[in-house]
Design a protein around this motif. Structure first.
Motif, short mmCIF file in Angstrom:
data_model
loop_
_atom_site.label_atom_id
_atom_site.label_comp_id
_atom_site.label_asym_id
_atom_site.label_seq_id
_atom_site.Cartn_x
_atom_site.Cartn_y
_atom_site.Cartn_z
N HIS A 8 0.83 -1.21 0.00
CA HIS A 8 0.00 0.00 0.00
C HIS A 8 0.87 1.26 0.00
CE1 HIS A 8 -3.38 -2.58 1.23
NE2 HIS A 8 -2.58 -3.09 2.14
N TRP A 10 -0.10 5.48 0.90
CA TRP A 10 -1.20 6.36 1.31
C TRP A 10 -0.70 7.68 1.85
CZ3 TRP A 10 -1.69 1.54 4.47
CH2 TRP A 10 -1.03 1.62 5.69
N TYR A 17 -9.23 7.50 4.75
CA TYR A 17 -8.82 6.24 5.37
C TYR A 17 -9.44 6.15 6.76
CZ TYR A 17 -5.28 6.78 1.74
OH TYR A 17 -4.64 6.98 0.54
N ALA A 53 -6.55 1.10 -0.02
CA ALA A 53 -6.67 1.05 1.43
C ALA A 53 -7.82 1.91 1.93
CB ALA A 53 -5.36 1.48 2.09
N ASP A 235 2.20 -6.83 2.35
CA ASP A 235 1.21 -6.06 3.11
C ASP A 235 1.87 -4.88 3.82
OD1 ASP A 235 -1.39 -5.44 3.86
OD2 ASP A 235 -1.27 -6.55 5.74
#
Length: 278
Positions: A8, A10, A17, A53, A235
């Motif tokens: 991910h 972000w 989120y 996400a 992850d």
């Protein structure tokens, strides 16, 4: 080519989120390609698949924007409101970008565990199939019956189960093993030949996890999906809550070291490349 099939990027300032809060101090900051690059290089990972996400189309556009300027991003798994009358229109818009490879509803967070079997609009799923886009299933064992009905309804949709269906490793093998193990066996036996990600296991374990902690879970996934349907993912940066990029990569390598080289290469790159059409 070695590929991280699940990570991910972000920016919390974007504001969508909902799960990412300031008290999650190790995660509540911008994570981008410059942060991951040295970690990738340390374990010889050349490309990644970046996964949504946040359950918003805007976040998917944000990820696609990042991907356009970053050769290390081989593909994006985005989010689409599959139950919306506008779903097909949104899919068509996002799919104009060749780096969109799949979509993922965040099933684990939805209040209705059966959502996947009745809520997505038929025309939206058929559009994914028409465009040769895949589907990431973010589930726990309790979602397996509904996911199986969904799979049976759309036999030509390419589906990958994220994070090995998130086994409850921290509860101990005696407490949480059986429902998860049974669910994995059921999903792996479907004639549609679902794929599964060898990812997220460290996050589901206690902080003092070791290679031995994760070994039975990795073995069970291998026994049922086989090396031809597993793909390694980090992850990251969620992984930072309970491990490190290098430690998880090393553990996964060790737990698959008994396989033939071609089988290892499949798990750590070739399967992701084929599944996501990278």
């Amino acid at each position: 080519m070695n590929i991280d099939a699940h990570q991910h990027y972000w920016d919390p300032a974007r504001g969508d989120y909902g799960w990412l809060t300031p008290d999650m101090k190790s995660l509540f900051r911008v994570f981008g390609s410059d942060d991951l690059a040295p970690l990738r290089k340390s374990v010889d990972v050349q490309k990644t698949v970046v996964v949504q996400a946040a359950p918003t189309v805007d976040e998917t556009r944000y990820l696609l924007d990042l991907a356009r300027g970053d050769d290390s991003i081989a593909g994006v798994v985005g989010w689409v409101p599959l139950d919306s009358p506008d779903a097909v229109k949104i899919i068509d818009e996002l799919a104009r970008d060749p780096k969109l490879k799949a979509v993922r509803p965040m099933l684990q967070d939805l209040p209705d565990d059966t959502w996947i079997e009745h809520a997505p609009r038929k025309e939206a799923i058929e559009r994914l199939i028409d465009l040769d886009l895949a589907f990431d299933a973010l589930i726990f064992a309790r979602h397996v019956p509904s996911l199986m009905r969904f799979v049976e309804r759309y036999p030509t949709l390419r589906i990958v189960v994220d994070h090995g269906a998130k086994p409850p490793i921290r509860d101990g093998i005696d407490a949480g093993w059986q429902p998860w193990a049974d669910g994995i066996a059921q999903l792996a036996a479907l004639p549609q030949r679902l794929h599964c990600k060898l990812s997220g296991l460290a996050t589901e374990a206690n902080p003092n996890w070791t290679e031995a902690t994760l070994k039975p879970y990795v073995a069970h996934l291998l026994d049922h999906f086989g090396p031809e349907r597993l793909m390694w993912g980090s992850d990251w940066p969620v992984l930072n809550l309970n491990g490190s990029y290098t430690a998880w990569h090393s553990t996964a390598r060790n737990l698959t070291s008994h396989l033939e080289k071609a089988e290892q290469d499949a798990i750590f790159g070739a399967n992701a490349r084929a599944f996501y059409r990278l």
